[in-house]
Design an enzyme around this catalytic site. Sequence first.
Site, PDB file in Angstrom:
ATOM      1  N   TYR A 199      -4.744   7.377   6.718  1.00 47.02           N
ATOM      2  CA  TYR A 199      -5.238   8.645   6.172  1.00 47.02           C
ATOM      3  C   TYR A 199      -6.727   8.595   5.845  1.00 47.02           C
ATOM      4  O   TYR A 199      -7.301   9.605   5.450  1.00 47.02           O
ATOM      5  CB  TYR A 199      -4.465   9.025   4.903  1.00 47.02           C
ATOM      6  CG  TYR A 199      -3.063   9.451   5.225  1.00 47.02           C
ATOM      7  CD1 TYR A 199      -2.135   8.501   5.618  1.00 47.02           C
ATOM      8  CD2 TYR A 199      -2.683  10.772   5.174  1.00 47.02           C
ATOM      9  CE1 TYR A 199      -0.853   8.867   5.957  1.00 47.02           C
ATOM     10  CE2 TYR A 199      -1.405  11.148   5.507  1.00 47.02           C
ATOM     11  CZ  TYR A 199      -0.489  10.191   5.899  1.00 47.02           C
ATOM     12  OH  TYR A 199       0.776  10.552   6.236  1.00 47.02           O
ATOM     13  N   LYS A 208       5.714  -2.569   6.034  1.00 49.14           N
ATOM     14  CA  LYS A 208       6.072  -2.944   7.398  1.00 49.14           C
ATOM     15  C   LYS A 208       5.283  -4.212   7.748  1.00 49.14           C
ATOM     16  O   LYS A 208       4.658  -4.336   8.805  1.00 49.14           O
ATOM     17  CB  LYS A 208       5.705  -1.758   8.324  1.00 49.14           C
ATOM     18  CG  LYS A 208       6.300  -1.779   9.672  1.00 49.14           C
ATOM     19  CD  LYS A 208       7.787  -1.523   9.717  1.00 49.14           C
ATOM     20  CE  LYS A 208       8.292  -1.795  11.115  1.00 49.14           C
ATOM     21  NZ  LYS A 208       9.655  -2.216  11.234  1.00 49.14           N
ATOM     22  N   ASP A 254      11.736   0.362   7.542  1.00 46.89           N
ATOM     23  CA  ASP A 254      12.855   0.977   8.272  1.00 46.89           C
ATOM     24  C   ASP A 254      14.173   0.741   7.551  1.00 46.89           C
ATOM     25  O   ASP A 254      15.067   1.592   7.541  1.00 46.89           O
ATOM     26  CB  ASP A 254      12.919   0.507   9.731  1.00 46.89           C
ATOM     27  CG  ASP A 254      12.459  -0.909   9.933  1.00 46.89           C
ATOM     28  OD1 ASP A 254      11.448  -1.294   9.319  1.00 46.89           O
ATOM     29  OD2 ASP A 254      13.103  -1.641  10.690  1.00 46.89           O
ATOM     30  N   ASP A 275       4.313   9.007   2.683  1.00 52.00           N
ATOM     31  CA  ASP A 275       4.398  10.365   3.207  1.00 52.00           C
ATOM     32  C   ASP A 275       5.789  10.604   3.785  1.00 52.00           C
ATOM     33  O   ASP A 275       6.473  11.589   3.474  1.00 52.00           O
ATOM     34  CB  ASP A 275       3.319  10.533   4.290  1.00 52.00           C
ATOM     35  CG  ASP A 275       3.074  11.987   4.630  1.00 52.00           C
ATOM     36  OD1 ASP A 275       3.759  12.861   4.081  1.00 52.00           O
ATOM     37  OD2 ASP A 275       2.202  12.264   5.468  1.00 52.00           O
TER      38      ASP A 275
END
Length: 408
Positions: free
Chosen positions: A150, A217, A271, A295
């Site tokens: 972002y 992640k 995930d 987000d």
Amino acid sequence: MSEQIAIDTDGTWVVPDNPKIAFIQGDGIGADIWPGARMVLDAAVAAVFRQQKKIDWVPVLAGEDSFRHNGQRLPAETLETIQAFKVAMKGPLATPVGGGIRSLNVQIRRHLDLYACIRPVQYYPPVPSPMTHPEKVDMVVFRENTEDVYAGIEWESCSSGSRQLMHLLRTHLDCDLPDSCALGLKPISPEKSKRLVKKACEYAFENNRKTVTLMHKGNIMKFTEGGFCRWGYEAAFEHFGDKMITEKKLYETHEGIIPEGHVVIRDRIADMVFADVLLKPEQYDIIACPNLNGDYISDALAAQVGGLGIAPGANIGQTCAVFEATHGTAPDIAGKDMANPCSMILSGAMMLDHLGWQAAGDAVRQAVGRALAGGCVTPDLAARLSGVEEVSCSRFSEIIKQSLLAGA
Ligand code: NAD
């Protein structure tokens, strides 16, 4: 006489009984939801504090309203006023598609360094939910708000910028990519990761929560997301010492039972979090994560408990906080008195908590809960429920206010 909120030299917020609070009504349904939200919040403060406290709402311009007045969507004066008052409420703001206009929301967060996006996710029956047990969802997402992809540092495919960067990557960093690649950077720093995780841990201790999960992640992006995870653990122990426990220690020395006054810090791959929050939501409490993960997960969780129309949110920095409805301007229903005002009202409850007026915040949340359970709902919910009466946005706000006064 109303006064501005002050911050002491030790960082403590000093909130007067009549604080000035800025508000941006917002575009689209902003005009539908704001009057009712303001009415409910004022009623809560008056009822709980027996007229001893009162908010002085000061309107500030942004979005289409502002553009019509002065040709600017986000005037410097608006940002200066919010900075001076330290607290603001905000309705949704439209970002025109194309034309290179940057999101006003992103500009506000950047300018005021509102580094933590906080999104509590809680179920209010009988709101229709795709889950069998939505009542098991009771989480608060802390999303880092200033870094990650972002940051907006990217170069278009085949542009001069992407070619120059590609050349640098090939010649100095032994990194070969197809010529046509668009490129972007994902900055994640120890300082900004740590201040976010510290905030999440603080919230956990102050609100008697049991776990803080670092969602990342890092198995793939080892230095950025993996860094976030490592710095997150460091921040937790630097600031809260042996009041924090790792999962390993919890099982080795406490037989899996969290000792009173302690919070467990753990991490999960992103995930897996998406699967877990559907399959075993009761195992999640506070989630702290980098910007992009945040987000995705905050909107996914909002959908699990019935959608964005009721999910509140806040963007908080060291010296400023902006509380906002999490949905957009809903142009399809704007001006029709059909919108669900709950997201705005519950964001207002978060603002009351932030002022240290938790009793009023609790009164608002309880009144929203009773109103939703009372059988009258706005069209977005009525369309998915049977045996309820459909009421307008303004009528539903009035029902919440009446429920609040009856419960006070
Ligand atoms: P949206 O949230 O405005 O609308 C998506 C759908 O949800 C629509 O069908 C709408 O009617 C419905 N909806 C949204 N809020 C509702 C409410 N309170 N009650 C009942 N139904 C509701 O998303 P969008 O259509 O993608 O975006 C429209 C505009 O809003 C765009 O300009 C976008 O940039 C802006 N936006 C602003 C914010 C913000 O200010 N925080 C957030 C998202 C989108």
